[in-house]
Design a protein around this motif. Structure first.
Motif, PDB file in Angstrom:
ATOM      1  N   GLU A 195      29.693  22.919  26.865  1.00 38.98           N
ATOM      2  CA  GLU A 195      29.125  23.826  26.006  1.00 38.98           C
ATOM      3  C   GLU A 195      27.575  24.047  26.211  1.00 38.98           C
ATOM      4  N   ASN A 204      26.847  28.574  30.465  1.00 38.50           N
ATOM      5  CA  ASN A 204      27.008  29.320  29.173  1.00 38.50           C
ATOM      6  C   ASN A 204      25.601  29.679  28.496  1.00 38.50           C
ATOM      7  N   ASP A 224      24.873  33.069  29.734  1.00 39.27           N
ATOM      8  CA  ASP A 224      25.946  34.294  29.618  1.00 39.27           C
ATOM      9  C   ASP A 224      25.247  35.179  28.682  1.00 39.27           C
ATOM     10  N   ARG A 266      26.909  37.878  27.384  1.00 35.33           N
ATOM     11  CA  ARG A 266      27.829  38.456  26.528  1.00 35.33           C
ATOM     12  C   ARG A 266      27.538  37.697  25.070  1.00 35.33           C
ATOM     13  N   PRO A 267      27.739  38.424  23.836  1.00 32.59           N
ATOM     14  CA  PRO A 267      27.640  37.526  22.975  1.00 32.59           C
ATOM     15  C   PRO A 267      28.868  36.624  22.759  1.00 32.59           C
ATOM     16  N   ALA A 268      28.613  35.885  21.664  1.00 33.88           N
ATOM     17  CA  ALA A 268      29.608  34.772  21.537  1.00 33.88           C
ATOM     18  C   ALA A 268      31.016  35.054  21.139  1.00 33.88           C
ATOM     19  N   ALA A 269      31.132  36.211  20.606  1.00 35.10           N
ATOM     20  CA  ALA A 269      32.320  36.697  19.902  1.00 35.10           C
ATOM     21  C   ALA A 269      33.393  37.306  21.267  1.00 35.10           C
ATOM     22  N   GLU A 270      32.354  37.568  22.379  1.00 38.55           N
ATOM     23  CA  GLU A 270      32.978  38.311  23.475  1.00 38.55           C
ATOM     24  C   GLU A 270      33.325  37.497  24.801  1.00 38.55           C
ATOM     25  N   ARG A 271      32.998  36.276  24.414  1.00 37.83           N
ATOM     26  CA  ARG A 271      33.241  35.203  25.662  1.00 37.83           C
ATOM     27  C   ARG A 271      34.656  34.736  25.890  1.00 37.83           C
ATOM     28  N   HIS A 272      35.300  34.772  24.906  1.00 34.29           N
ATOM     29  CA  HIS A 272      36.679  34.193  25.269  1.00 34.29           C
ATOM     30  C   HIS A 272      37.447  35.309  24.593  1.00 34.29           C
ATOM     31  N   LEU A 329      38.108  27.790  19.124  1.00 29.41           N
ATOM     32  CA  LEU A 329      36.789  28.497  19.165  1.00 29.41           C
ATOM     33  C   LEU A 329      35.648  27.816  18.036  1.00 29.41           C
ATOM     34  N   ASP A 356      33.762  25.418  15.892  1.00 29.70           N
ATOM     35  CA  ASP A 356      32.678  24.288  16.116  1.00 29.70           C
ATOM     36  C   ASP A 356      33.249  22.981  15.942  1.00 29.70           C
TER      37      ASP A 356
END
Length: 556
Positions: free
Chosen positions: A141, A146, A149, A151-157, A165, A167
């Motif tokens: 992580e 990472n 990156d 991209r926002p965290a919501a769009e990485r997966h 996803l 924590d």
């Protein structure tokens, strides 16, 4: 086709994506003992499964996707026992070998209990024999990719991955935490994009420009995600701080009594392994599955030295000299390189040529041309590639901004002892200067090398895009000023032309008036008398003229 066993937690319809990892297959070949009862946890590429089947007696694979399980049963037949389901639904006798190189994120289904990472590890440990060999992967992580990156965290997966996803405080985020969390003493490898695996202790001691750092940078040159800034700068900085083992894309914990190599890396259609010695590195290349590179260059493992110096790359030294504006030092190093290079089939790369402070040597790059290349062409290709990496990466250098391209490459070639061709006068405005012809062959070789390395068309990071946008904005501002100056010049010239046009019209009107007055005078009797008087005034012998006139009058 073997029968697929289904346990609790299977997912259908579903499929998990996998990619071949030749370097990991070579590592497993060294770490996994032969003829042991083996369990493969999670999705793995067919090539990796084949390498495990090659020296294991009884192999079982657990995948959560029923479709993937059926496909594996069709591909491998009765030699592979396939189970579809989740980790918490598997209840079998202990295994001698457990391989979970994909990690523990894709071993649960949507009907499984929400287990934390430590609880999933405990379930894996329950399936292992007391003296079992284990290989466990873990995504980092805190990896550099990472952090960079864009991209926002919501769009990485996406939903097609289906992994935990939230924590998880029990999830390790460092090498020490991973070693502490494992129930067995393990050797940890730093995983760089599943292409290069470096022993964590070796990576922690690697510095910028050394072999582990160079391989890590090469593995991350083509990231699969959009980045905020180039990854190579962060890797070099981490290496100088001794933190290269803390920022890889993941880690691989190996619990095995067998001796493994310090470095495993994928190079073209081969896998290169290296062990650190007191003076450098001992390397070995083995063929790997894969299609050969399509291009004019080919990879020849025979030209890779079996022993490599522990120095740094020439490119890193040149970068430092250029950033420090040490032109004399840069010129001396270029001259030494010119004396060292000779005609060869091996394509030169300053990022792979090793410099130990006194001498030069080739690195692990085995890309060769079909025929022997002349010394000047090899130097031109190396300097062209260096120019792209120096200028393309927006690095500082002492040369003026207008001295780029062929002119700068030609200057570096001159430093290396390559005489510039005689200047030929241009025959047309589109004729290229002689320096362009000098580096044309070098550009072809450098382009072919970039094609086989896959470094020509990469993902543009945000910082580079912003720098290019700012440069385009500055250029646009200068062009606007140039256009404004041209518009003013054209305006002044337009006014001057209008003034001249008005003056010409006035002169034409005056000429017309003078022409009319002249015609009127020529038609008058006064003008006729004046002409007679004029001609009479021209007579030099009046008596002779009078006698002639008298004779004519008498005749008439």
């Amino acid at each position: 086709m073997s029968e697929v066993q289904v346990v609790r937690g299977e997912m259908q319809p579903w499929t998990d994506r996998t990619t071949p990892r030749p370097a990991l297959a070579a590592l497993l070949t060294d770490a996994v003992p032969a003829n042991r009862r083996t369990l493969i946890l999670g999705p793995h590429a067919p090539q990796l499964i084949e390498s495990v089947l090659a020296h294991s007696a009884d192999v079982t694979i657990l995948v959560r996707s029923v479709a993937d399980a059926q496909q594996l049963g069709e591909d491998f037949g009765p030699c592979l026992q396939v189970i579809a389901g989740a980790l918490d639904g598997l209840q079998t006798p202990p295994y001698d070998v457990i391989i979970a190189s994909d990690g523990l994120d894709r071993v649960l289904g949507y009907d499984s209990v929400d287990l934390s990472w430590s609880e999933r590890l405990a379930a894996v440990a329950a399936l292992a024999a007391p003296d079992a060999v284990a290989v466990l992967g873990l995504e980092n992580e805190f990896s550099l990719l990472n952090m960079l990156d864009s991209r926002p965290a919501a769009e990485r997966h996406g939903d097609d991955e289906w992994r935990p996803l939230h924590d998880d405080p029990t999830r390790p985020v460092s090498v020490d935490q991973l070693r502490t969390a494992l129930p067995w003493p393990a050797e940890v490898y730093a995983d760089f994009a599943s292409r290069t695996y470096v022993r964590a202790d070796v990576a922690a001691n690697a510095r910028s420009g050394e072999l582990p750092t160079r391989l890590a940078v090469a593995a991350l040159e083509q990231p699969a995600v959009p980045l905020l800034s180039p990854a190579h700068e962060g890797l070099d900085t981490a290496a100088r701080a001794g933190l290269l083992a803390s920022v890889p894309t993941g880690w691989l914990a190996v619990v095995s009594p067998h001796t493994t190599q310090d470095i495993y890396t994928e190079t073209a259609t081969t896998v290169l392994t290296a062990n650190q010695t007191l003076t450098g590195w001992d390397t070995t290349t083995t063929p790997a599955q894969g299609a050969p590179a399509d291009g004019s260059l080919a990879f020849d493992p025979a030209v890779v030295p079996s022993t490599i110096s522990s120095g740094v790359s020439v490119e890193s030294v040149l970068f430092r000299l250029a950033c420090a504006e040490d032109v004399p030092g840069f010129r001396k190093l270029a001259a030494d390189l010119g004396d060292w290079v000779s005609e060869s089939r091996v394509v030169l790369r300053w990022d792979d040529v090793v410099y130990d402070g006194e001498s030069f040597s080739h690195g692990v790059s085995g890309w060769v041309a079909p025929e022997v290349v002349e010394k000047d062409d090899l130097l031109a290709a190396a300097w062209v590639r260096f120019h792209e990496r120096l200028v393309g990466q927006q690095r500082r250098h002492p040369w003026p901004p207008w001295m780029v391209g062929d002119d700068l490459v030609s200057a570096w070639l001159g430093m290396s002892g390559v005489e510039a061709p005689e200047q030929v006068p241009a025959t047309s405005p589109d004729s290229a200067p002689a320096t362009s012809e000098q580096v044309a062959r070098g550009k072809e070789i450098a382009a072919a090398l970039d094609d086989v390395l896959g470094t020509r068309a990469g993902t543009v990071d945000v910082r580079t895009a912003l720098a290019e946008a700012e440069a385009a904005k500055h250029e646009l501002f200068e062009l606007k000023g140039h256009v404004y100056g041209l518009e003013r010049t054209l305006g002044f010239r337009n006014k001057a032309m209008k003034t001249r046009e008005n003056r010409i019209r006035e002169l034409r009107g005056q000429l017309q008036k003078l022409t009319v007055a002249h015609e009127r005078i020529r038609g008058s009797r006064t003008y006729a008398v004046s002409r007679v008087i004029f001609h009479a005034a021209q007579v030099r012998k009046p008596k002779v003229v009078a006698r002639k006139i008298g004779r004519r009058i008498r005749k008439r």
